[in-house]
Design a protein around this motif. Sequence first.
Motif, short mmCIF file in Angstrom:
data_model
loop_
_atom_site.label_atom_id
_atom_site.label_comp_id
_atom_site.label_asym_id
_atom_site.label_seq_id
_atom_site.Cartn_x
_atom_site.Cartn_y
_atom_site.Cartn_z
N ILE A 131 22.84 16.32 -0.92
CA ILE A 131 21.98 16.31 -2.15
C ILE A 131 20.49 15.76 -1.95
N VAL A 132 20.56 14.72 -1.36
CA VAL A 132 19.19 14.17 -1.27
C VAL A 132 19.20 13.63 0.33
N ASP A 133 17.77 13.74 0.84
CA ASP A 133 17.45 13.37 2.20
C ASP A 133 16.41 12.21 2.08
N LYS A 134 16.03 11.97 3.40
CA LYS A 134 14.85 10.77 3.30
C LYS A 134 14.05 10.89 4.56
N MET A 135 12.75 10.56 4.20
CA MET A 135 11.88 10.77 5.43
C MET A 135 11.09 9.47 5.62
N LYS A 136 11.17 9.08 6.94
CA LYS A 136 10.66 7.76 7.08
C LYS A 136 9.23 7.83 7.93
N THR A 137 8.46 7.26 7.64
CA THR A 137 7.07 7.45 8.24
C THR A 137 6.90 6.18 9.18
N GLU A 138 6.47 6.34 10.47
CA GLU A 138 6.28 5.38 11.49
C GLU A 138 5.08 4.40 11.02
N GLY A 139 5.26 3.38 11.69
CA GLY A 139 4.19 2.12 11.39
C GLY A 139 4.80 1.02 10.92
N TYR A 140 4.06 0.11 10.56
CA TYR A 140 4.38 -1.15 9.87
C TYR A 140 3.54 -1.23 8.70
N PRO A 141 4.10 -1.58 7.60
CA PRO A 141 5.51 -1.52 7.19
C PRO A 141 6.17 -0.25 7.24
N LEU A 142 7.47 -0.31 7.71
CA LEU A 142 8.16 0.88 7.68
C LEU A 142 8.09 1.63 6.07
N HIS A 143 8.14 2.84 5.98
CA HIS A 143 7.84 3.57 4.50
C HIS A 143 8.99 4.64 4.60
N VAL A 144 9.85 4.42 3.49
CA VAL A 144 10.83 5.75 3.45
C VAL A 144 10.83 6.14 2.14
N LEU A 182 12.10 4.02 -2.46
CA LEU A 182 12.95 3.12 -3.23
C LEU A 182 12.50 2.45 -4.23
N ALA A 183 11.29 1.60 -4.02
CA ALA A 183 10.91 0.83 -5.17
C ALA A 183 10.45 1.64 -6.28
N GLN A 184 10.19 2.88 -6.23
CA GLN A 184 9.57 3.62 -7.39
C GLN A 184 10.86 3.98 -8.31
N LEU A 185 11.76 4.32 -7.43
CA LEU A 185 13.24 4.81 -8.03
C LEU A 185 13.87 3.61 -8.74
N GLU A 186 13.86 2.38 -8.10
CA GLU A 186 14.19 1.27 -9.03
C GLU A 186 13.51 0.96 -10.27
N ARG A 187 12.22 1.09 -10.06
CA ARG A 187 11.18 0.95 -11.50
C ARG A 187 11.70 1.89 -12.39
N ASP A 188 11.66 3.23 -12.16
CA ASP A 188 12.05 4.38 -12.82
C ASP A 188 13.33 4.34 -13.65
N ILE A 189 14.50 3.69 -12.94
CA ILE A 189 15.77 3.81 -13.43
C ILE A 189 16.20 2.28 -14.17
N ASP A 190 16.10 2.11 -15.50
CA ASP A 190 16.39 0.95 -16.09
C ASP A 190 17.89 0.44 -15.74
N GLN A 191 17.81 -0.78 -15.38
CA GLN A 191 18.98 -1.37 -15.30
C GLN A 191 19.71 -1.28 -13.82
N ILE A 192 19.31 -0.36 -13.03
CA ILE A 192 20.18 -0.14 -11.85
C ILE A 192 19.60 -1.34 -10.76
N LYS A 225 12.76 14.67 -9.37
CA LYS A 225 12.63 16.31 -9.80
C LYS A 225 10.98 16.53 -9.18
N ASN A 226 10.39 15.36 -9.23
CA ASN A 226 8.79 15.76 -8.77
C ASN A 226 8.49 15.51 -7.35
N GLY A 227 9.24 15.38 -6.81
CA GLY A 227 9.06 15.30 -5.11
C GLY A 227 9.52 14.01 -4.56
N ASN A 228 8.84 13.76 -3.34
CA ASN A 228 9.18 12.47 -2.47
C ASN A 228 8.84 11.16 -3.43
N THR A 229 9.73 10.44 -3.34
CA THR A 229 9.89 9.06 -4.24
C THR A 229 10.08 7.79 -3.28
#
Length: 121
Positions: free
Chosen positions: A64-77, A37-47, A31-35
């Motif tokens: 419903i959802v889309d993703k944005m990849k940033t170039e470089g290393y490490p890859l950030h989604v 995967l690691a943050q989603l995993e931390r925010d959703i208990d037991q997933i 709901k608050n914008g781009n997030t």
Amino acid sequence: MIIREKCTCPLEIAHDIIKGKWKTMIIYQLKNGNTSLAQLERDIDQITQKMLLQHLRELISCGIVDKMKTEGYPLHVEYYLTERGRKLLDAVLIMQEIGIEYMVERGQTELLERKGIRYKK
């Protein structure tokens, strides 16, 4: 995820899109914008990461959802709600209000307080 080909009501399609234990929670967490995967995993208990990735793929396939990849290393989604996802978020927020009311009526406010969720007594 299977979305039925023939239906008797548009709600059947919407239900097919959001059914599952975690999808509404994923939508809520975005709901608050781009997030990440690691943050989603931390925010959703037991997933688990496996379930999170599966549900994200399904939500992406429905627009419903889309993703944005940033170039470089490490890859950030980062994941975010699309316009359709923001519409669905309105419904998820109403569903949360109903859940809060239900919990308050039954004196089950400990979880709400622990998570910092405001409610009316």
